[in-house]
Enzyme design. Structure first.
Site, short mmCIF file in Angstrom:
data_model
loop_
_atom_site.label_atom_id
_atom_site.label_comp_id
_atom_site.label_asym_id
_atom_site.label_seq_id
_atom_site.Cartn_x
_atom_site.Cartn_y
_atom_site.Cartn_z
CE LYS A 257 -37.91 8.36 -41.90
NZ LYS A 257 -37.48 9.63 -41.30
CG ASP B 74 -35.05 10.57 -38.45
OD1 ASP B 74 -34.07 10.58 -39.22
OD2 ASP B 74 -36.17 10.11 -38.78
#
Length: 277
Positions: free
Chosen positions: A70, A107
Site C-alpha cells: 500500500k 479505506d
C-alpha cells in the site's frame, strides 16, 4: 475499453489467498450483468513495479492493493488523490486511458460508510473517539474521523512513538494515551475503534480492560475474522451498539468497482453472504 475487450481488475498482495475481494467483485459483476473478471495476484515486492506497468497492456482497468504494497505504490503512481496522500497509502489504482496510474485510498470512505450503516444514529460531533492502533489502517480511520467532525481522538498504541507520529501528522485534535492506560479512555468515548490485528484468528487477544465501555456508545472492530471479536462481544453485553469489520471491506470496494466497471454496486445482505462464502 472497446466492446470486444472484457475489462479485468484484481487485487495485488503477498500473500493474497485469504482475500475476500474476488468473491465481492465477482458477485457484483454477476448481479449487475456486467462482463469482467476480478483476479487475485500474489506479487512479490521486487516485482511490483513491473507488474503494474504490464497489467494495463493485458486489459486491466485497475487493481486493489493490499499488504505489503500500500505504501510502495505511492512511488509508482503518476497521480495521487489528496486522501491517499494524507493517509500515506493507496488501496485502489485506476489505469487511465492516457497511460497514467491513478492512486486512491477508499479505506476511510469504507470505514465511515460501514459506521453509518451499522450505527445510523452515530453523531460524529457527540464526543471523543477512542482509537486502538497506529498502523496503516489507523491512518485511514483517523483521517476519516477528523473529516467527519469528531472533536477529539484519544489514540493509544503499544508503541507510543508510532502514536505520537500520527498525532504530529494529523494535528491537535489527537491526544496520545499510554497503552497501559488504554482501558481508561473508554469512559469518555462515544465511539471506540480497534484498528489493530489483536483479536483476529491466529493473533493475540486485545488485552485491554473493557469495563469502562459506556452503555449506548458505539464500538467497531476492523477485524472481521472472526466477525464477533471479544471486543464486540463484550461491548454488546454492555449495551453498546456494535459494528463488525466486514462492512468496511465491502463499502471500500464500492467506489473502485464503479470506476472500473461503470456501475455503482449496492452493499446488501447478499454482498455480505458472498464475502463470507
Amino acid at each position: 475499453m472497446s466492446a470486444n475487450k472484457i475489462p479485468l481488475a484484481g487485487v495485488i498482495g503477498s500473500p493474497i489467498g485469504h482475500s475476500k475481494s474476488p468473491q465481492i467483485h465477482q458477485h457484483w459483476l454477476k448481479t449487475l450483468g456486467l462482463a469482467g473478471f476480478y483476479i487475485p495476484m500474489d506479487v512479490a515486492p521486487e516485482n511490483l513495479r513491473d507488474a503494474l506497468l504490464m497489467l494495463p497492456k493485458m486489459g486491466f482497468v485497475g487493481v486493489n492493493i493490499t499488504v505489503p504494497h500500500k505504501e510502495a505504490v505511492m512511488d509508482i503512481a503518476d497521480l495521487i488523490t489528496d486522501r491517499a496522500t494524507l493517509i500515506g497509502a493507496a488501496n485502489t489504482l485506476i489505469f487511465r486511458k492516457d497511460g497514467k496510474i491513478h492512486a486512491d485510498n477508499t479505506d476511510g470512505y469504507g470505514f465511515i460508510e460501514n459506521l453509518k450503516s451499522g450505527a445510523p444514529h452515530w453523531d460524529p460531533k457527540s464526543g471523543p473517539a477512542a482509537v486502538f492502533g497506529a498502523g496503516g489502517a489507523s491512518r485511514a480511520v483517523l483521517a476519516s474521523l477528523l473529516d467527519a467532525g469528531v472533536p477529539e481522538i484519544l489514540l493509544t498504541n503499544r508503541t507510543r512513538v508510532r502514536a505520537e507520529k500520527l498525532a504530529n501528522d494529523f494535528g491537535k485534535r489527537i491526544r496520545v494515551v499510554d497503552w497501559v492506560q488504554a482501558g481508561n479512555i473508554l469512559e469518555d468515548a462515544t465511539l471506540t475503534v480497534n484498528t489493530t490485528l489483536l483479536g483476529m484468528i491466529g493473533k493475540q487477544e486485545l488485552r485491554v480492560p473493557l469495563d469502562g465501555l459506556r452503555k449506548g456508545s458505539i464500538v467497531t472492530d476492523l477485524v472481521y475474522a472472526p466477525l464477533q471479536t471479544k471486543l464486540l462481544s463484550t461491548a454488546q453485553e454492555t449495551g453498546c451498539t456494535t459494528v463488525d469489520g466486514l462492512g468496511m471491506l465491502l463499502h471500500q470496494a464500492v467506489p473502485a468497482f464503479e470506476r472500473w466497471f461503470g456501475k455503482r454496486p449496492v452493499v446488501d445482505s447478499a454482498t455480505r453472504a458472498a464475502a463470507l462464502r
